[in-house]
Design a protein around this motif. Sequence first.
Motif, mmCIF file in Angstrom:
data_model
loop_
_atom_site.group_PDB
_atom_site.id
_atom_site.type_symbol
_atom_site.label_atom_id
_atom_site.label_comp_id
_atom_site.label_asym_id
_atom_site.label_seq_id
_atom_site.Cartn_x
_atom_site.Cartn_y
_atom_site.Cartn_z
ATOM 1 N N GLU A 138 5.260 10.410 -11.572
ATOM 2 C CA GLU A 138 6.619 10.375 -11.022
ATOM 3 C C GLU A 138 6.604 10.508 -9.498
ATOM 4 O O GLU A 138 7.431 9.905 -8.811
ATOM 5 N N ALA A 139 5.658 11.291 -8.963
ATOM 6 C CA ALA A 139 5.548 11.413 -7.507
ATOM 7 C C ALA A 139 5.138 10.085 -6.891
ATOM 8 O O ALA A 139 5.671 9.673 -5.846
ATOM 9 N N LEU A 140 4.205 9.399 -7.529
ATOM 10 C CA LEU A 140 3.809 8.076 -7.043
ATOM 11 C C LEU A 140 4.978 7.094 -7.108
ATOM 12 O O LEU A 140 5.211 6.311 -6.168
ATOM 13 N N LEU A 141 5.736 7.139 -8.200
ATOM 14 C CA LEU A 141 6.899 6.259 -8.317
ATOM 15 C C LEU A 141 7.956 6.599 -7.272
ATOM 16 O O LEU A 141 8.617 5.703 -6.724
ATOM 17 N N ALA A 142 8.131 7.881 -6.977
ATOM 18 C CA ALA A 142 9.105 8.282 -5.961
ATOM 19 C C ALA A 142 8.719 7.719 -4.598
ATOM 20 O O ALA A 142 9.573 7.240 -3.837
ATOM 21 N N ARG A 186 0.778 -1.224 0.000
ATOM 22 C CA ARG A 186 0.000 0.000 0.000
ATOM 23 C C ARG A 186 0.815 1.283 0.000
ATOM 24 O O ARG A 186 1.963 1.327 0.447
ATOM 25 N N LEU A 187 0.159 2.321 -0.516
ATOM 26 C CA LEU A 187 0.578 3.705 -0.375
ATOM 27 C C LEU A 187 -0.539 4.444 0.350
ATOM 28 O O LEU A 187 -1.702 4.046 0.281
ATOM 29 N N ARG A 188 -0.191 5.554 1.004
ATOM 30 C CA ARG A 188 -1.184 6.395 1.658
ATOM 31 C C ARG A 188 -1.065 7.817 1.129
ATOM 32 O O ARG A 188 0.047 8.338 0.982
ATOM 33 N N LEU A 189 -2.201 8.429 0.870
ATOM 34 C CA LEU A 189 -2.244 9.848 0.531
ATOM 35 C C LEU A 189 -2.967 10.558 1.651
ATOM 36 O O LEU A 189 -4.148 10.313 1.907
ATOM 37 N N THR A 190 -2.257 11.443 2.358
ATOM 38 C CA THR A 190 -2.851 12.115 3.502
ATOM 39 C C THR A 190 -3.836 13.176 3.045
ATOM 40 O O THR A 190 -3.850 13.597 1.885
ATOM 41 N N SER A 191 -4.646 13.633 3.967
ATOM 42 C CA SER A 191 -5.636 14.658 3.636
ATOM 43 C C SER A 191 -4.981 15.968 3.217
ATOM 44 O O SER A 191 -5.607 16.779 2.531
ATOM 45 N N ALA A 192 -3.717 16.157 3.588
ATOM 46 C CA ALA A 192 -2.994 17.366 3.195
ATOM 47 C C ALA A 192 -2.218 17.177 1.893
ATOM 48 O O ALA A 192 -1.492 18.080 1.467
ATOM 49 N N GLY A 193 -2.331 16.011 1.266
ATOM 50 C CA GLY A 193 -1.703 15.808 -0.032
ATOM 51 C C GLY A 193 -0.290 15.286 0.008
ATOM 52 O O GLY A 193 0.465 15.459 -0.951
ATOM 53 N N ALA A 194 0.085 14.610 1.097
ATOM 54 C CA ALA A 194 1.415 14.005 1.190
ATOM 55 C C ALA A 194 1.308 12.508 0.958
ATOM 56 O O ALA A 194 0.436 11.843 1.527
ATOM 57 N N LEU A 195 2.188 11.977 0.137
ATOM 58 C CA LEU A 195 2.241 10.539 -0.119
ATOM 59 C C LEU A 195 3.165 9.886 0.894
ATOM 60 O O LEU A 195 4.320 10.291 1.055
ATOM 61 N N CYS A 224 4.808 4.288 4.069
ATOM 62 C CA CYS A 224 4.780 3.478 5.289
ATOM 63 C C CYS A 224 4.072 4.264 6.370
ATOM 64 O O CYS A 224 4.413 5.434 6.624
ATOM 65 N N LEU A 225 3.092 3.654 7.014
ATOM 66 C CA LEU A 225 2.365 4.319 8.086
ATOM 67 C C LEU A 225 3.296 4.767 9.196
ATOM 68 O O LEU A 225 3.118 5.837 9.783
ATOM 69 N N LEU A 226 4.305 3.952 9.502
ATOM 70 C CA LEU A 226 5.141 4.175 10.673
ATOM 71 C C LEU A 226 6.467 4.849 10.357
ATOM 72 O O LEU A 226 7.380 4.845 11.172
ATOM 73 N N HIS A 227 6.589 5.430 9.160
ATOM 74 C CA HIS A 227 7.740 6.262 8.805
ATOM 75 C C HIS A 227 7.224 7.617 8.368
ATOM 76 O O HIS A 227 6.219 7.716 7.667
ATOM 77 N N ASP A 228 7.932 8.680 8.748
ATOM 78 C CA ASP A 228 7.473 10.027 8.437
ATOM 79 C C ASP A 228 7.930 10.543 7.074
ATOM 80 O O ASP A 228 7.615 11.675 6.707
ATOM 81 N N ASP A 229 8.666 9.744 6.305
ATOM 82 C CA ASP A 229 9.074 10.183 4.970
ATOM 83 C C ASP A 229 7.846 10.375 4.091
ATOM 84 O O ASP A 229 6.979 9.500 4.012
ATOM 85 N N GLU A 230 7.782 11.529 3.409
ATOM 86 C CA GLU A 230 6.624 11.858 2.581
ATOM 87 C C GLU A 230 7.068 12.495 1.268
ATOM 88 O O GLU A 230 8.133 13.122 1.191
ATOM 89 N N VAL A 231 6.221 12.351 0.255
ATOM 90 C CA VAL A 231 6.397 13.031 -1.027
ATOM 91 C C VAL A 231 5.277 14.060 -1.148
ATOM 92 O O VAL A 231 4.100 13.723 -0.981
ATOM 93 N N ASP A 232 5.628 15.308 -1.415
ATOM 94 C CA ASP A 232 4.657 16.399 -1.480
ATOM 95 C C ASP A 232 3.915 16.353 -2.807
ATOM 96 O O ASP A 232 4.360 16.926 -3.805
ATOM 97 N N LEU A 233 2.764 15.702 -2.823
ATOM 98 C CA LEU A 233 1.977 15.589 -4.046
ATOM 99 C C LEU A 233 1.099 16.814 -4.256
ATOM 100 O O LEU A 233 0.784 17.170 -5.402
ATOM 101 N N ARG A 234 0.725 17.493 -3.193
ATOM 102 C CA ARG A 234 -0.145 18.668 -3.340
ATOM 103 C C ARG A 234 0.516 19.745 -4.195
ATOM 104 O O ARG A 234 -0.130 20.329 -5.070
ATOM 105 N N THR A 235 1.791 19.972 -3.976
ATOM 106 C CA THR A 235 2.492 20.970 -4.788
ATOM 107 C C THR A 235 2.531 20.565 -6.249
ATOM 108 O O THR A 235 2.332 21.381 -7.148
ATOM 109 N N VAL A 236 2.761 19.277 -6.499
ATOM 110 C CA VAL A 236 2.781 18.775 -7.874
ATOM 111 C C VAL A 236 1.434 19.016 -8.542
ATOM 112 O O VAL A 236 1.357 19.444 -9.705
ATOM 113 N N LEU A 237 0.361 18.773 -7.800
ATOM 114 C CA LEU A 237 -0.978 18.917 -8.370
ATOM 115 C C LEU A 237 -1.321 20.377 -8.668
ATOM 116 O O LEU A 237 -2.151 20.653 -9.544
#
Length: 348
Positions: free
Chosen positions: A313-317, A277-286, A289-302
């Motif tokens: 590419e953001a999803l692949l990252a 799985r992947l998770r997309l937060t309500s604030a637009g961060a990909l 892993c639920l238990l790791h804070d590493d995120e990809v900023d998808l909101r800015t891309v959008l």
Amino acid sequence: MTQKNTTIAPRTNGLVDLFARSISYLRLSLTDRCNLRCLYCVTEEESDGVLTKLTHNELLSYEELLRVVRVAVAMGITKVRLTGGEPLVRRNVMRFIRELTGIEGLDDVRITTNGVLLERYGRELYEAGVTKVNISLDSLKPERVAAITGVNCFDAVWRGIETVLTLGFAPVKLNMVAMRHINDDEIVDFARLSRRLPVQVRFIEFMPIGESSRWNADTYISTDEIMARIAALGELIPLEKGRNDGPARVFRLGADSVGTLGFISPLSHHFCNRCNRLRLTSAGALRSCLLHDDEVDLRTVLRNGSGDEAVREALLAAIRNKPEGHHLEERLRRSGGDCHGRMSRIGG
């Protein structure tokens, strides 16, 4: 700003991360807002005051969410789960859900809810094609539910459960976060539910998630202990996992039980090696892993005028960044640290 070319590659045979795990599942948090204040979700400071909520502009719009899902499905995502906060409190949520379930190639849309609004929305969800539901319920005692959630809501939740069972939702899963000295004296009572109701009662280990988390070693209770208590009721018969099943190990409590029992063990028997799985937060961060804070900023891309290739590419990252395991046990031993994102924004 005018968008660039929005063409995307044809759907592939699937997505595979660096550790050969097939990624087919996207969890969407629709909102950080909730109609409850569960003790393991809000911080101690927030429980006594006003919750800090995202502004309207900080949330991904429905149009942005649909765009992400279309790109993800074209890449190989087949399953989407709607979470929150509480997803059903977001305005016009059913309009969004009907558009979501109409996306070609999206085979499976599910929802996780606290159940308070299920009596109201159950039929609309069913008619829209969302017939698989997880319902959070941490006690069968109304006064204890009020203590855990901050709201006197047990009757509303139970009416919601009855509603979806009558409508024919399947599977219906009841999620209990087991917490020592809080609700662990009800483990056996929850297990008994599976004997008479066509539900999967799921026992989830309490996880150290969120700033000022109430988690501690005394509150945590392991799956092994939970199963040992339930085994006193009868034989736990293991069941085979389906292709789209999640991380729970599933059993039937004796051959005559109508329902099943599921055990989710992120700490004692973690399932990182088969996480899909992947998770997309309500604030637009990909988050991968639920238990790791590493995120990809998808909101800015959008919102920067990029085409769908940039979303891809953001999803692949995020997939490339997916860790082999959460290593939470080691992190807790070293520093007492946890996952610092707030659960209501990450998505339950």
